[in-house]
Write a protein that holds these residues in place. Structure first.
Motif, PDB file in Angstrom:
ATOM      1  N   ALA A   1       0.798  -1.276  -0.342  1.00 10.62           N
ATOM      2  CA  ALA A   1       0.025   0.112  -0.039  1.00 10.62           C
ATOM      3  C   ALA A   1       0.843   1.346   0.362  1.00 10.62           C
ATOM      4  N   LEU A   2       2.114   1.274   0.382  1.00  9.66           N
ATOM      5  CA  LEU A   2       3.053   2.455   0.729  1.00  9.66           C
ATOM      6  C   LEU A   2       3.691   2.725  -0.422  1.00  9.66           C
ATOM      7  N   ALA A   3       3.696   1.687  -0.976  1.00  9.21           N
ATOM      8  CA  ALA A   3       4.633   1.309  -2.490  1.00  9.21           C
ATOM      9  C   ALA A   3       3.741   1.882  -3.398  1.00  9.21           C
ATOM     10  N   GLU A   4       2.333   1.256  -3.579  1.00 10.00           N
ATOM     11  CA  GLU A   4       1.995   2.061  -4.371  1.00 10.00           C
ATOM     12  C   GLU A   4       0.622   3.079  -4.293  1.00 10.00           C
ATOM     13  N   THR A   5       0.873   4.028  -3.264  1.00  4.89           N
ATOM     14  CA  THR A   5       0.436   5.241  -3.036  1.00  4.89           C
ATOM     15  C   THR A   5       1.522   6.174  -3.405  1.00  4.89           C
ATOM     16  N   ALA A   6       2.601   5.350  -2.959  1.00 10.70           N
ATOM     17  CA  ALA A   6       3.198   6.558  -3.337  1.00 10.70           C
ATOM     18  C   ALA A   6       3.638   6.918  -4.144  1.00 10.70           C
ATOM     19  N   VAL A   7       3.935   5.584  -5.283  1.00 15.19           N
ATOM     20  CA  VAL A   7       4.215   6.144  -6.566  1.00 15.19           C
ATOM     21  C   VAL A   7       2.631   6.553  -7.303  1.00 15.19           C
ATOM     22  N   SER A   8       1.538   7.284  -6.840  1.00 13.77           N
ATOM     23  CA  SER A   8       0.474   7.250  -7.093  1.00 13.77           C
ATOM     24  C   SER A   8       0.643   8.784  -6.789  1.00 13.77           C
ATOM     25  N   MET A   9       0.815   9.066  -5.618  1.00 15.23           N
ATOM     26  CA  MET A   9       0.714  10.514  -5.202  1.00 15.23           C
ATOM     27  C   MET A   9       2.370  11.279  -5.786  1.00 15.23           C
ATOM     28  N   PHE A  10       3.342  10.706  -5.776  1.00 18.26           N
ATOM     29  CA  PHE A  10       4.408  11.428  -6.806  1.00 18.26           C
ATOM     30  C   PHE A  10       3.887  11.541  -8.413  1.00 18.26           C
ATOM     31  N   THR A  11       3.243  11.009  -8.599  1.00 19.99           N
ATOM     32  CA  THR A  11       2.697  11.134  -9.930  1.00 19.99           C
ATOM     33  C   THR A  11       2.319  12.141 -10.289  1.00 19.99           C
ATOM     34  N   GLU A  12       1.750  12.252  -9.348  1.00 19.48           N
ATOM     35  CA  GLU A  12      -0.261  13.940  -9.626  1.00 19.48           C
ATOM     36  C   GLU A  12       0.336  14.971  -8.855  1.00 19.48           C
ATOM     37  N   HIS A  13       1.665  14.485  -7.998  1.00 20.81           N
ATOM     38  CA  HIS A  13       1.940  15.803  -7.356  1.00 20.81           C
ATOM     39  C   HIS A  13       3.497  16.242  -6.942  1.00 20.81           C
ATOM     40  N   GLY A  14       3.666  15.052  -8.066  1.00 19.93           N
ATOM     41  CA  GLY A  14       5.145  15.779  -8.045  1.00 19.93           C
ATOM     42  C   GLY A  14       6.209  15.030  -6.649  1.00 19.93           C
ATOM     43  N   PHE A  15       7.152  14.683  -7.224  1.00 18.45           N
ATOM     44  CA  PHE A  15       8.455  14.368  -6.023  1.00 18.45           C
ATOM     45  C   PHE A  15       8.227  14.442  -4.563  1.00 18.45           C
ATOM     46  N   ASP A  16       8.570  15.535  -5.341  1.00 23.84           N
ATOM     47  CA  ASP A  16       9.492  16.428  -4.295  1.00 23.84           C
ATOM     48  C   ASP A  16       8.581  17.868  -3.059  1.00 23.84           C
ATOM     49  N   ALA A  17       6.929  17.903  -4.238  1.00 19.88           N
ATOM     50  CA  ALA A  17       5.935  18.705  -3.347  1.00 19.88           C
ATOM     51  C   ALA A  17       5.610  17.602  -2.531  1.00 19.88           C
ATOM     52  N   THR A  18       5.616  16.082  -2.591  1.00 15.47           N
ATOM     53  CA  THR A  18       4.613  15.219  -1.855  1.00 15.47           C
ATOM     54  C   THR A  18       5.381  15.130  -0.282  1.00 15.47           C
ATOM     55  N   THR A  19       4.939  15.133   0.261  1.00 15.56           N
ATOM     56  CA  THR A  19       5.555  14.994   1.991  1.00 15.56           C
ATOM     57  C   THR A  19       5.843  13.666   2.235  1.00 15.56           C
ATOM     58  N   LEU A  20       5.751  13.414   3.812  1.00 15.51           N
ATOM     59  CA  LEU A  20       6.034  12.221   3.926  1.00 15.51           C
ATOM     60  C   LEU A  20       5.101  11.366   5.015  1.00 15.51           C
ATOM     61  N   ASP A  21       4.604  13.236   5.562  1.00 15.30           N
ATOM     62  CA  ASP A  21       3.461  13.007   6.106  1.00 15.30           C
ATOM     63  C   ASP A  21       1.716  12.987   5.368  1.00 15.30           C
ATOM     64  N   ALA A  22       2.241  13.351   4.141  1.00 12.99           N
ATOM     65  CA  ALA A  22       1.065  13.313   3.150  1.00 12.99           C
ATOM     66  C   ALA A  22       0.902  11.622   2.790  1.00 12.99           C
ATOM     67  N   LEU A  23       1.813  11.326   2.706  1.00 17.23           N
ATOM     68  CA  LEU A  23       1.732   9.737   2.476  1.00 17.23           C
ATOM     69  C   LEU A  23       1.773   9.225   2.876  1.00 17.23           C
ATOM     70  N   VAL A  24       2.228   9.050   4.243  1.00 15.83           N
ATOM     71  CA  VAL A  24       1.546   8.431   5.567  1.00 15.83           C
ATOM     72  C   VAL A  24       0.264   8.475   6.207  1.00 15.83           C
ATOM     73  N   ASP A  25       0.215   9.552   5.713  1.00 18.78           N
ATOM     74  CA  ASP A  25      -1.260   9.679   6.489  1.00 18.78           C
ATOM     75  C   ASP A  25      -2.692   9.048   5.491  1.00 18.78           C
ATOM     76  N   ALA A  26      -2.791   8.937   3.771  1.00 11.22           N
ATOM     77  CA  ALA A  26      -3.052   8.477   3.239  1.00 11.22           C
ATOM     78  C   ALA A  26      -3.339   7.560   3.067  1.00 11.22           C
ATOM     79  N   VAL A  27      -2.125   6.430   3.494  1.00  9.36           N
ATOM     80  CA  VAL A  27      -2.090   5.399   3.859  1.00  9.36           C
ATOM     81  C   VAL A  27      -3.025   5.061   5.528  1.00  9.36           C
ATOM     82  N   GLU A  28      -2.654   5.259   5.721  1.00  7.25           N
ATOM     83  CA  GLU A  28      -2.754   5.456   7.334  1.00  7.25           C
ATOM     84  C   GLU A  28      -2.569   4.851   8.162  1.00  7.25           C
ATOM     85  N   VAL A  29      -0.975   5.045   8.149  1.00 10.63           N
ATOM     86  CA  VAL A  29       0.050   4.455   9.297  1.00 10.63           C
ATOM     87  C   VAL A  29       0.860   5.608   9.439  1.00 10.63           C
ATOM     88  N   SER A  30       1.844   4.994  10.564  1.00  9.40           N
ATOM     89  CA  SER A  30       2.408   6.192  11.521  1.00  9.40           C
ATOM     90  C   SER A  30       3.743   6.446  10.300  1.00  9.40           C
TER      91      SER A  30
END
Length: 198
Positions: A21-50
């Motif tokens: 889930a982390l890997a798939e969501t990361a690629v999706s978010m990085f593609t949509e918003h840009g790698f540098d613009a996507t924070t780690l906080d946003a990624l873990v919030d989207a997957v609902e993990v710490s």
């Protein structure tokens, strides 16, 4: 008599699902918003993990973005270890890559092009990719011979250059079944390439 592998525990299955889930969501978010613009906080919030859970699975944003490429080369090195017989190493490298691509599923073929495009768009990911590939290069040489031997180092570099040419042909359309054919065409072009003259 072969022994069967122990069944995967519930805990291990949950860990695998979280990692996926982390890997798939990361690629999706990085593609949509840009790698540098996507924070780690946003990624873990989207997957609902710490963040702690994230760092149990990955070392960095670059590491999670690179998952599909790492899966390919992990599978390649495993297949290279299984390859038997003798013959020209370049043929072994080609056949091992074709066997590896045959093992990859449709989900991987969906994620891998997105990973390649992310690497093209991000200098930090490009740097991470180069360091990772240098490690793979050294490991390939170590598995088939003396990694300090000049001829072997050149041959592994040549193999990776052929692979990159195949990827460049495949990347515009990224039809899953066509990547092995791109690899075959790139290897088949070697003799004509070496005969090119000015």
């Amino acid at each position: 008599m072969p022994t069967s592998e122990p069944p995967v525990t519930l805990r291990e299955r949950k860990k695998q699902r979280t990692r996926q889930a982390l890997a798939e969501t990361a690629v999706s978010m990085f593609t949509e918003h840009g790698f540098d613009a996507t924070t780690l906080d946003a990624l873990v919030d989207a997957v609902e993990v710490s963040k702690r859970t994230f760092f149990r699975n990955f070392r960095s944003k670059e590491d999670v973005a690179f998952t599909a490429a790492r899966e390919l080369w992990d599978a390649y090195l495993e297949a290279l270890g299984e390859a038997g017989g003798t013959g020209p190493l370049l043929d072994v490298f080609r056949d091992t890559m074709l066997a590896t691509l045959g093992r990859m599923d449709q989900d991987w073929y969906r994620r891998f092009p997105a990973t390649l495009r992310l690497i093209e768009q991000s200098s930090s990911l490009d740097g991470y990719s180069r360091r990772f590939c240098a490690g793979v290069q050294a490991e390939i040489a170590r598995r088939v011979g003396d990694p300090d031997r000049l001829e072997l180092r050149l041959l592994v570099e040549f193999f990776l250059a052929i692979w990159n040419c195949a990827l460049a042909e495949w990347l515009p359309d990224c039809v899953p079944g066509e990547l092995p054919e791109c690899v075959r065409r790139a290897f088949a072009a070697i003799d004509d390439s070496l005969r090119l003259a000015r």
